[in-house]
Write a protein that holds these residues in place. Structure first.
Motif, PDB file in Angstrom:
ATOM      1  N   PHE A  19      49.030  37.377  42.345  1.00 52.62           N
ATOM      2  CA  PHE A  19      50.393  37.339  42.311  1.00 52.62           C
ATOM      3  C   PHE A  19      50.928  37.352  41.191  1.00 52.62           C
ATOM      4  CE2 PHE A  19      49.704  37.790  46.918  1.00 52.62           C
ATOM      5  CZ  PHE A  19      50.928  37.951  47.461  1.00 52.62           C
ATOM      6  N   VAL A  20      50.479  36.433  40.172  1.00 54.03           N
ATOM      7  CA  VAL A  20      51.066  36.396  38.805  1.00 54.03           C
ATOM      8  C   VAL A  20      50.843  37.938  38.162  1.00 54.03           C
ATOM      9  CG1 VAL A  20      50.695  35.690  36.402  1.00 54.03           C
ATOM     10  CG2 VAL A  20      50.219  34.141  38.138  1.00 54.03           C
ATOM     11  N   MET A  21      49.905  38.594  38.278  1.00 51.22           N
ATOM     12  CA  MET A  21      49.910  39.986  37.872  1.00 51.22           C
ATOM     13  C   MET A  21      50.851  40.924  38.518  1.00 51.22           C
ATOM     14  SD  MET A  21      48.573  43.151  38.310  1.00 51.22           S
ATOM     15  CE  MET A  21      47.100  42.814  39.411  1.00 51.22           C
ATOM     16  N   MET A  22      51.054  40.779  39.740  1.00 47.37           N
ATOM     17  CA  MET A  22      51.835  41.414  40.463  1.00 47.37           C
ATOM     18  C   MET A  22      53.377  41.336  40.047  1.00 47.37           C
ATOM     19  SD  MET A  22      50.146  40.965  44.322  1.00 47.37           S
ATOM     20  CE  MET A  22      51.416  41.522  45.376  1.00 47.37           C
ATOM     21  N   GLY A  23      53.435  40.156  39.901  1.00 49.62           N
ATOM     22  CA  GLY A  23      54.996  39.867  39.383  1.00 49.62           C
ATOM     23  C   GLY A  23      55.428  40.635  38.006  1.00 49.62           C
ATOM     24  N   GLY A 139      56.310  34.620  40.588  1.00 47.38           N
ATOM     25  CA  GLY A 139      57.448  34.412  39.502  1.00 47.38           C
ATOM     26  C   GLY A 139      56.801  34.190  38.054  1.00 47.38           C
ATOM     27  N   VAL A 140      55.839  33.631  38.076  1.00 44.29           N
ATOM     28  CA  VAL A 140      55.217  33.156  36.672  1.00 44.29           C
ATOM     29  C   VAL A 140      55.134  34.532  35.724  1.00 44.29           C
ATOM     30  CG1 VAL A 140      53.300  32.208  35.363  1.00 44.29           C
ATOM     31  CG2 VAL A 140      53.922  31.197  37.502  1.00 44.29           C
ATOM     32  N   GLY A 141      54.353  35.437  36.359  1.00 42.36           N
ATOM     33  CA  GLY A 141      54.203  36.781  35.841  1.00 42.36           C
ATOM     34  C   GLY A 141      55.616  37.578  35.659  1.00 42.36           C
ATOM     35  N   ALA A 142      56.443  37.329  36.468  1.00 44.40           N
ATOM     36  CA  ALA A 142      57.712  37.952  36.446  1.00 44.40           C
ATOM     37  C   ALA A 142      58.627  37.454  35.305  1.00 44.40           C
ATOM     38  CB  ALA A 142      58.625  38.031  37.797  1.00 44.40           C
ATOM     39  N   ILE A 143      58.467  36.125  35.070  1.00 46.33           N
ATOM     40  CA  ILE A 143      59.190  35.574  33.836  1.00 46.33           C
ATOM     41  C   ILE A 143      58.609  35.892  32.609  1.00 46.33           C
ATOM     42  CG2 ILE A 143      59.634  33.375  32.844  1.00 46.33           C
ATOM     43  CD1 ILE A 143      59.496  32.245  35.864  1.00 46.33           C
ATOM     44  N   ALA A 144      57.240  35.957  32.555  1.00 44.14           N
ATOM     45  CA  ALA A 144      56.775  36.443  31.160  1.00 44.14           C
ATOM     46  C   ALA A 144      56.946  37.638  30.888  1.00 44.14           C
ATOM     47  CB  ALA A 144      55.280  35.908  31.379  1.00 44.14           C
ATOM     48  N   ALA A 145      56.440  38.623  31.751  1.00 43.57           N
ATOM     49  CA  ALA A 145      56.720  40.198  31.447  1.00 43.57           C
ATOM     50  C   ALA A 145      57.795  40.686  30.602  1.00 43.57           C
ATOM     51  CB  ALA A 145      56.323  40.826  32.744  1.00 43.57           C
ATOM     52  N   SER A 159      52.882  47.309  27.458  1.00 47.31           N
ATOM     53  CA  SER A 159      53.123  46.245  28.396  1.00 47.31           C
ATOM     54  C   SER A 159      52.387  46.446  29.790  1.00 47.31           C
ATOM     55  CB  SER A 159      54.731  46.088  28.683  1.00 47.31           C
ATOM     56  OG  SER A 159      55.281  47.505  29.018  1.00 47.31           O
ATOM     57  N   PHE A 160      52.249  47.783  30.051  1.00 49.65           N
ATOM     58  CA  PHE A 160      51.490  48.046  31.197  1.00 49.65           C
ATOM     59  C   PHE A 160      50.241  48.440  30.971  1.00 49.65           C
ATOM     60  CE2 PHE A 160      55.582  49.645  32.752  1.00 49.65           C
ATOM     61  CZ  PHE A 160      55.583  49.474  34.155  1.00 49.65           C
ATOM     62  N   GLY A 161      49.731  48.585  29.644  1.00 49.32           N
ATOM     63  CA  GLY A 161      48.171  48.272  29.417  1.00 49.32           C
ATOM     64  C   GLY A 161      47.784  46.934  29.459  1.00 49.32           C
ATOM     65  N   LEU A 162      48.536  45.796  29.218  1.00 47.29           N
ATOM     66  CA  LEU A 162      48.209  44.598  29.310  1.00 47.29           C
ATOM     67  C   LEU A 162      47.821  44.073  30.818  1.00 47.29           C
ATOM     68  CD1 LEU A 162      50.481  42.844  26.615  1.00 47.29           C
ATOM     69  CD2 LEU A 162      47.975  42.984  26.562  1.00 47.29           C
ATOM     70  N   THR A 163      48.923  44.772  31.557  1.00 43.96           N
ATOM     71  CA  THR A 163      49.038  44.354  32.961  1.00 43.96           C
ATOM     72  C   THR A 163      47.605  44.942  33.638  1.00 43.96           C
ATOM     73  OG1 THR A 163      51.419  44.582  33.318  1.00 43.96           O
ATOM     74  CG2 THR A 163      49.848  44.908  34.983  1.00 43.96           C
ATOM     75  N   ALA A 164      47.300  46.287  33.221  1.00 43.19           N
ATOM     76  CA  ALA A 164      45.947  46.752  33.719  1.00 43.19           C
ATOM     77  C   ALA A 164      44.723  45.724  33.429  1.00 43.19           C
ATOM     78  CB  ALA A 164      45.887  48.101  33.147  1.00 43.19           C
ATOM     79  N   ALA A 165      44.803  45.382  32.083  1.00 48.77           N
ATOM     80  CA  ALA A 165      43.636  44.354  31.332  1.00 48.77           C
ATOM     81  C   ALA A 165      43.523  43.277  32.252  1.00 48.77           C
ATOM     82  CB  ALA A 165      43.940  44.286  29.970  1.00 48.77           C
ATOM     83  N   LEU A 166      44.805  42.901  32.598  1.00 44.66           N
ATOM     84  CA  LEU A 166      44.873  41.506  33.574  1.00 44.66           C
ATOM     85  C   LEU A 166      44.167  41.758  34.925  1.00 44.66           C
ATOM     86  CD1 LEU A 166      45.609  38.590  34.092  1.00 44.66           C
ATOM     87  CD2 LEU A 166      47.899  39.299  34.636  1.00 44.66           C
ATOM     88  N   ALA A 167      44.700  42.917  35.209  1.00 44.48           N
ATOM     89  CA  ALA A 167      43.920  43.068  36.855  1.00 44.48           C
ATOM     90  C   ALA A 167      42.506  43.233  36.572  1.00 44.48           C
ATOM     91  CB  ALA A 167      44.600  44.597  37.383  1.00 44.48           C
ATOM     92  N   VAL A 168      41.977  43.760  35.716  1.00 46.82           N
ATOM     93  CA  VAL A 168      40.661  44.025  35.734  1.00 46.82           C
ATOM     94  C   VAL A 168      39.802  42.466  35.527  1.00 46.82           C
ATOM     95  CG1 VAL A 168      38.573  44.723  34.038  1.00 46.82           C
ATOM     96  CG2 VAL A 168      40.608  46.487  34.481  1.00 46.82           C
ATOM     97  N   LEU A 169      40.558  41.755  34.605  1.00 46.23           N
ATOM     98  CA  LEU A 169      40.122  40.358  34.493  1.00 46.23           C
ATOM     99  C   LEU A 169      39.906  39.549  35.731  1.00 46.23           C
ATOM    100  CD1 LEU A 169      39.115  38.139  32.278  1.00 46.23           C
ATOM    101  CD2 LEU A 169      41.520  37.589  32.242  1.00 46.23           C
ATOM    102  N   VAL A 170      41.012  39.762  36.505  1.00 48.13           N
ATOM    103  CA  VAL A 170      41.160  38.907  37.846  1.00 48.13           C
ATOM    104  C   VAL A 170      40.055  39.703  38.936  1.00 48.13           C
ATOM    105  CG1 VAL A 170      42.428  38.389  39.691  1.00 48.13           C
ATOM    106  CG2 VAL A 170      43.692  38.421  37.789  1.00 48.13           C
ATOM    107  N   TRP A 171      39.772  41.120  38.673  1.00 45.69           N
ATOM    108  CA  TRP A 171      38.868  41.564  39.669  1.00 45.69           C
ATOM    109  C   TRP A 171      37.409  40.776  39.264  1.00 45.69           C
ATOM    110  CZ3 TRP A 171      34.401  44.147  38.856  1.00 45.69           C
ATOM    111  CH2 TRP A 171      33.610  44.875  39.860  1.00 45.69           C
TER     112      TRP A 171
END
Length: 366
Positions: A19-23, A139-145, A159-171
């Motif tokens: 949800f952080v990453m989604m935000g 909201g944490v991700g939505a504030i930071a992004a 910015s979207f590249g970092l989001t992709a990297a975060l999704a892989v890390l959570v996976w």
């Protein structure tokens, strides 16, 4: 409660991180629209199609969950989000970017339909409060992004590249979450669509999508600089997060549709404040009631519609119809109105919705 948290630690970790990453991913669209407009030589209204593409993808993902939800794990949803964000980050072409937003949205919708019902079921009577906590972390991700977006030069690629990297890390760490709360326990009530609460959810999620996706553009039209508008969106999400964190303490004690009604009425009042006092200050303040839309709607709908596995995707799909149509309808209308047109529309819609919600309070008890 501590025992429940220990038992479902894997589900909580994966849910919170997702949800952080989604935000982060969703909140990037608003401040990035001017950059996409310049990069691909499209108007700001045309760039708003990215927001709707995201929500169309959500709808497709939720539709897939309706058909195959019993077989979908958190890792499937995270893989879709990682792929979508990576496609957007390539900036290969305008249509490829739209496709990437749709793929990211599909993973987003799948994640919402995977985690919300699992957390609500896993924590029993504390389910509504833990659902609020889970959605608060959005909201944490939505504030930071937006702040990170400005710090790296308003570059969508990074910015979207970092989001992709975060999704892989959570996976990588999400495997245990696939085993928790996957199916209802005990007797399952029949699937009962409730059109009234789904209509209220449709409008509320349309409002949320417009506030997040078009809010920065509305602030720019009101005379606020692009960088400042992105910072104000972060402020919006700070207030959004605080409201959801506060809700964790009271959600299991307050009737969910009453919560929804109060949130919509507060939005109407604050939208009038944006028109007559300060669009910047009151846009940020609207983050508080906006943070309550989804929990109030989702818990009410769950209570009305039963525990069948088709219920969560159906509830979420009703909101996504609003999320898709809201920006598509509002973006071109906003272009034809004055600098505060966005807030006039917001005030009008929420005033009417407040009256309808008050009249429906008795029918929406769960």
């Amino acid at each position: 409660m501590k025992d429940l948290i220990r038992t479902h630690a894997g589900l909580l970790f994966a849910g919170v991180a997702t949800f952080v990453m989604m935000g982060a991913g969703q909140s990037l669209y608003g401040p990035a629209l001017p950059a996409f407009s310049r990069l691909f030589a499209v108007s700001l209204a045309e760039a708003g199609v990215l927001v709707s593409a995201h929500w169309v993808g959500c709808f497709v993902g939720v539709g897939f969950m309706y058909l195959k939800g019993a077989h979908v794990t958190p890792r499937h949803a995270l893989a879709m989000m990682a792929a979508g964000a990576a496609i957007v980050a390539t900036l290969a072409s305008w249509w490829v970017t739209i496709a990437g937003a749709a793929v990211f949205g599909a993973g987003y919708g799948m994640s919402t339909a995977v985690f919300n019902p699992r957390v609500l079921r896993a924590f029993g009577t504390y389910g509504p409060s833990m659902l609020s906590m889970l959605n608060a972390t959005f909201g944490v991700g939505a504030i930071a992004a937006p702040l990170i977006f400005v710090a790296i030069g308003s570059d969508p690629r990074w910015s979207f590249g970092l989001t992709a990297a975060l999704a892989v890390l959570v996976w990588l760490f999400a495997g245990p979450a696939g085993r928790a709360g996957a199916v209802p326990q005990g007797e399952v009530r029949a699937f009962r669509p409730h059109w009234g609460i789904m209509a209220f959810g449709l409008v509320a999620i349309a409002l949320e999508a417009c506030l997040i996706g078009l809010g920065p553009s509305a602030l720019i039209r009101a005379g606020i600089a692009e960088a400042t508008a992105a910072e104000l969106l972060s402020g919006f999400f700070v207030v959004f997060l605080l409201a959801r964190v506060g809700l964790v303490l009271v959600a299991h004690r307050v009737a969910p549709f009453l919560l929804y009604t109060v949130a919509i009425a507060a939005t109407a009042v604050l939208a009038l404040g944006a028109i007559f006092v300060s669009p910047a200050a009151f846009f940020v303040a609207i983050g508080a009631p906006a943070g309550l839309y989804f929990p109030g709607f989702y818990v009410t709908a769950s209570g009305k519609m039963g525990e069948d596995l088709r219920v969560p995707p159906t509830i979420i799909a009703s909101g996504l119809i609003g999320g898709i149509s809201g920006p598509l309808i509002l973006a071109p209308v906003m272009e034809r109105m004055g600098p505060l047109g966005f807030f006039w529309i917001l005030a009008g819609v929420t005033l009417v919705l407040s009256v309808a919600a008050v009249m429906s309070l008795r029918k929406m008890r769960v």
